[in-house]
Design a protein around this motif. Structure first.
Motif, PDB file in Angstrom:
ATOM      1  N   HIS A 117      24.819  38.692  43.130  1.00  0.00           N
ATOM      2  CA  HIS A 117      23.576  38.311  42.459  1.00  0.00           C
ATOM      3  C   HIS A 117      22.363  38.557  43.351  1.00  0.00           C
ATOM      4  O   HIS A 117      21.232  38.572  42.863  1.00  0.00           O
ATOM      5  CB  HIS A 117      23.620  36.840  42.052  1.00  0.00           C
ATOM      6  CG  HIS A 117      24.678  36.536  41.044  1.00  0.00           C
ATOM      7  ND1 HIS A 117      24.602  36.986  39.748  1.00  0.00           N
ATOM      8  CD2 HIS A 117      25.840  35.849  41.129  1.00  0.00           C
ATOM      9  CE1 HIS A 117      25.659  36.579  39.082  1.00  0.00           C
ATOM     10  NE2 HIS A 117      26.450  35.899  39.908  1.00  0.00           N
ATOM     11  N   ASP A 118      22.571  38.739  44.620  1.00  0.00           N
ATOM     12  CA  ASP A 118      21.469  38.900  45.571  1.00  0.00           C
ATOM     13  C   ASP A 118      21.158  40.367  45.852  1.00  0.00           C
ATOM     14  O   ASP A 118      20.209  40.678  46.551  1.00  0.00           O
ATOM     15  CB  ASP A 118      21.825  38.190  46.879  1.00  0.00           C
ATOM     16  CG  ASP A 118      20.589  37.818  47.696  1.00  0.00           C
ATOM     17  OD1 ASP A 118      19.482  37.879  47.132  1.00  0.00           O
ATOM     18  OD2 ASP A 118      20.745  37.466  48.865  1.00  0.00           O
ATOM     19  N   ILE A 119      21.961  41.284  45.295  1.00  0.00           N
ATOM     20  CA  ILE A 119      21.771  42.708  45.554  1.00  0.00           C
ATOM     21  C   ILE A 119      20.890  43.303  44.462  1.00  0.00           C
ATOM     22  O   ILE A 119      21.205  43.204  43.284  1.00  0.00           O
ATOM     23  CB  ILE A 119      23.128  43.442  45.588  1.00  0.00           C
ATOM     24  CG1 ILE A 119      24.013  42.859  46.671  1.00  0.00           C
ATOM     25  CG2 ILE A 119      22.917  44.927  45.813  1.00  0.00           C
ATOM     26  CD1 ILE A 119      25.421  43.415  46.668  1.00  0.00           C
ATOM     27  N   PRO A 120      19.762  43.901  44.833  1.00  0.00           N
ATOM     28  CA  PRO A 120      18.920  44.552  43.823  1.00  0.00           C
ATOM     29  C   PRO A 120      19.654  45.724  43.167  1.00  0.00           C
ATOM     30  O   PRO A 120      20.608  46.272  43.707  1.00  0.00           O
ATOM     31  CB  PRO A 120      17.726  45.059  44.623  1.00  0.00           C
ATOM     32  CG  PRO A 120      17.728  44.293  45.877  1.00  0.00           C
ATOM     33  CD  PRO A 120      19.149  43.918  46.140  1.00  0.00           C
ATOM     34  N   PHE A 121      19.164  46.138  42.006  1.00  0.00           N
ATOM     35  CA  PHE A 121      19.843  47.164  41.219  1.00  0.00           C
ATOM     36  C   PHE A 121      19.925  48.498  41.956  1.00  0.00           C
ATOM     37  O   PHE A 121      20.951  49.167  41.928  1.00  0.00           O
ATOM     38  CB  PHE A 121      19.105  47.356  39.889  1.00  0.00           C
ATOM     39  CG  PHE A 121      19.631  48.488  39.080  1.00  0.00           C
ATOM     40  CD1 PHE A 121      20.858  48.395  38.450  1.00  0.00           C
ATOM     41  CD2 PHE A 121      18.918  49.667  38.962  1.00  0.00           C
ATOM     42  CE1 PHE A 121      21.354  49.442  37.703  1.00  0.00           C
ATOM     43  CE2 PHE A 121      19.416  50.714  38.223  1.00  0.00           C
ATOM     44  CZ  PHE A 121      20.628  50.606  37.586  1.00  0.00           C
ATOM     45  N   ALA A 122      18.862  48.915  42.620  1.00  0.00           N
ATOM     46  CA  ALA A 122      18.810  50.242  43.226  1.00  0.00           C
ATOM     47  C   ALA A 122      19.373  50.280  44.641  1.00  0.00           C
ATOM     48  O   ALA A 122      19.394  51.344  45.252  1.00  0.00           O
ATOM     49  CB  ALA A 122      17.374  50.742  43.243  1.00  0.00           C
ATOM     50  N   LEU A 123      19.828  49.175  45.174  1.00  0.00           N
ATOM     51  CA  LEU A 123      20.313  49.154  46.551  1.00  0.00           C
ATOM     52  C   LEU A 123      21.512  50.059  46.777  1.00  0.00           C
ATOM     53  O   LEU A 123      21.561  50.759  47.793  1.00  0.00           O
ATOM     54  CB  LEU A 123      20.613  47.723  46.979  1.00  0.00           C
ATOM     55  CG  LEU A 123      20.632  47.465  48.472  1.00  0.00           C
ATOM     56  CD1 LEU A 123      19.308  47.880  49.099  1.00  0.00           C
ATOM     57  CD2 LEU A 123      20.884  46.020  48.746  1.00  0.00           C
ATOM     58  N   PRO A 124      22.509  50.120  45.877  1.00  0.00           N
ATOM     59  CA  PRO A 124      23.608  51.076  46.092  1.00  0.00           C
ATOM     60  C   PRO A 124      23.114  52.528  46.144  1.00  0.00           C
ATOM     61  O   PRO A 124      23.649  53.335  46.896  1.00  0.00           O
ATOM     62  CB  PRO A 124      24.527  50.856  44.889  1.00  0.00           C
ATOM     63  CG  PRO A 124      24.263  49.465  44.471  1.00  0.00           C
ATOM     64  CD  PRO A 124      22.814  49.234  44.742  1.00  0.00           C
ATOM     65  N   LEU A 125      22.090  52.849  45.372  1.00  0.00           N
ATOM     66  CA  LEU A 125      21.528  54.201  45.431  1.00  0.00           C
ATOM     67  C   LEU A 125      20.926  54.472  46.800  1.00  0.00           C
ATOM     68  O   LEU A 125      21.070  55.571  47.338  1.00  0.00           O
ATOM     69  CB  LEU A 125      20.463  54.371  44.346  1.00  0.00           C
ATOM     70  CG  LEU A 125      20.946  54.232  42.915  1.00  0.00           C
ATOM     71  CD1 LEU A 125      19.772  54.345  41.962  1.00  0.00           C
ATOM     72  CD2 LEU A 125      21.989  55.275  42.596  1.00  0.00           C
ATOM     73  N   LEU A 126      20.270  53.471  47.375  1.00  0.00           N
ATOM     74  CA  LEU A 126      19.707  53.647  48.714  1.00  0.00           C
ATOM     75  C   LEU A 126      20.803  53.857  49.750  1.00  0.00           C
ATOM     76  O   LEU A 126      20.633  54.649  50.679  1.00  0.00           O
ATOM     77  CB  LEU A 126      18.853  52.434  49.094  1.00  0.00           C
ATOM     78  CG  LEU A 126      17.602  52.217  48.263  1.00  0.00           C
ATOM     79  CD1 LEU A 126      16.921  50.921  48.675  1.00  0.00           C
ATOM     80  CD2 LEU A 126      16.648  53.388  48.408  1.00  0.00           C
ATOM     81  N   PHE A 127      21.931  53.169  49.597  1.00  0.00           N
ATOM     82  CA  PHE A 127      23.046  53.358  50.521  1.00  0.00           C
ATOM     83  C   PHE A 127      23.584  54.778  50.432  1.00  0.00           C
ATOM     84  O   PHE A 127      23.900  55.392  51.438  1.00  0.00           O
ATOM     85  CB  PHE A 127      24.172  52.360  50.249  1.00  0.00           C
ATOM     86  CG  PHE A 127      23.838  50.956  50.634  1.00  0.00           C
ATOM     87  CD1 PHE A 127      23.031  50.677  51.715  1.00  0.00           C
ATOM     88  CD2 PHE A 127      24.333  49.894  49.901  1.00  0.00           C
ATOM     89  CE1 PHE A 127      22.721  49.387  52.071  1.00  0.00           C
ATOM     90  CE2 PHE A 127      24.037  48.600  50.245  1.00  0.00           C
ATOM     91  CZ  PHE A 127      23.233  48.339  51.335  1.00  0.00           C
ATOM     92  N   PHE A 128      23.701  55.312  49.190  1.00  0.00           N
ATOM     93  CA  PHE A 128      24.209  56.669  49.028  1.00  0.00           C
ATOM     94  C   PHE A 128      23.225  57.700  49.577  1.00  0.00           C
ATOM     95  O   PHE A 128      23.640  58.705  50.148  1.00  0.00           O
ATOM     96  CB  PHE A 128      24.524  56.961  47.563  1.00  0.00           C
ATOM     97  CG  PHE A 128      25.774  56.297  47.085  1.00  0.00           C
ATOM     98  CD1 PHE A 128      26.994  56.553  47.692  1.00  0.00           C
ATOM     99  CD2 PHE A 128      25.739  55.402  46.037  1.00  0.00           C
ATOM    100  CE1 PHE A 128      28.154  55.939  47.263  1.00  0.00           C
ATOM    101  CE2 PHE A 128      26.902  54.776  45.599  1.00  0.00           C
ATOM    102  CZ  PHE A 128      28.109  55.042  46.218  1.00  0.00           C
ATOM    103  N   ILE A 129      21.926  57.444  49.446  1.00  0.00           N
ATOM    104  CA  ILE A 129      20.930  58.349  50.021  1.00  0.00           C
ATOM    105  C   ILE A 129      21.045  58.343  51.537  1.00  0.00           C
ATOM    106  O   ILE A 129      21.034  59.396  52.178  1.00  0.00           O
ATOM    107  CB  ILE A 129      19.519  57.944  49.568  1.00  0.00           C
ATOM    108  CG1 ILE A 129      19.354  58.230  48.081  1.00  0.00           C
ATOM    109  CG2 ILE A 129      18.455  58.666  50.382  1.00  0.00           C
ATOM    110  CD1 ILE A 129      18.094  57.648  47.484  1.00  0.00           C
ATOM    111  N   PHE A 130      21.168  57.161  52.127  1.00  0.00           N
ATOM    112  CA  PHE A 130      21.314  57.042  53.582  1.00  0.00           C
ATOM    113  C   PHE A 130      22.592  57.728  54.058  1.00  0.00           C
ATOM    114  O   PHE A 130      22.579  58.482  55.042  1.00  0.00           O
ATOM    115  CB  PHE A 130      21.323  55.559  53.964  1.00  0.00           C
ATOM    116  CG  PHE A 130      21.548  55.305  55.419  1.00  0.00           C
ATOM    117  CD1 PHE A 130      20.568  55.582  56.344  1.00  0.00           C
ATOM    118  CD2 PHE A 130      22.752  54.787  55.863  1.00  0.00           C
ATOM    119  CE1 PHE A 130      20.774  55.354  57.695  1.00  0.00           C
ATOM    120  CE2 PHE A 130      22.979  54.552  57.202  1.00  0.00           C
ATOM    121  CZ  PHE A 130      21.982  54.837  58.120  1.00  0.00           C
ATOM    122  N   LEU A 131      23.702  57.506  53.350  1.00  0.00           N
ATOM    123  CA  LEU A 131      24.974  58.118  53.722  1.00  0.00           C
ATOM    124  C   LEU A 131      24.915  59.634  53.581  1.00  0.00           C
ATOM    125  O   LEU A 131      25.396  60.366  54.450  1.00  0.00           O
ATOM    126  CB  LEU A 131      26.096  57.546  52.859  1.00  0.00           C
ATOM    127  CG  LEU A 131      27.506  58.036  53.156  1.00  0.00           C
ATOM    128  CD1 LEU A 131      27.911  57.613  54.567  1.00  0.00           C
ATOM    129  CD2 LEU A 131      28.475  57.488  52.137  1.00  0.00           C
TER     130      LEU A 131
END
Length: 56
Positions: free
Chosen positions: A21-35
């Motif tokens: 519930h504390d993770i914003p919607f776009a945060l996984p996308l940011l992780f994939f961009i960083f990776l």
């Protein structure tokens, strides 16, 4: 390993990454961009080294 990565991102972002519930919607996308950025830099680094070795 996953707990280690989540703890690092939790410390950097100031969010509890284990609570969904504390993770914003776009945060996984940011992780994939960083990776993707890290993988791309690594691959380009090795391609550059191969070209330098072939020219010598």
């Amino acid at each position: 390993m996953l707990d280690f990565m989540l703890s690092i991102f939790s410390a950097i972002l100031g969010l509890n990454m284990r609570d969904h519930h504390d993770i914003p919607f776009a945060l996984p996308l940011l992780f994939f961009i960083f990776l993707g950025f890290i993988i791309t830099i690594t691959v380009l680094h090795f391609i550059g080294n191969e070209n330098e070795e072939e020219s010598k």
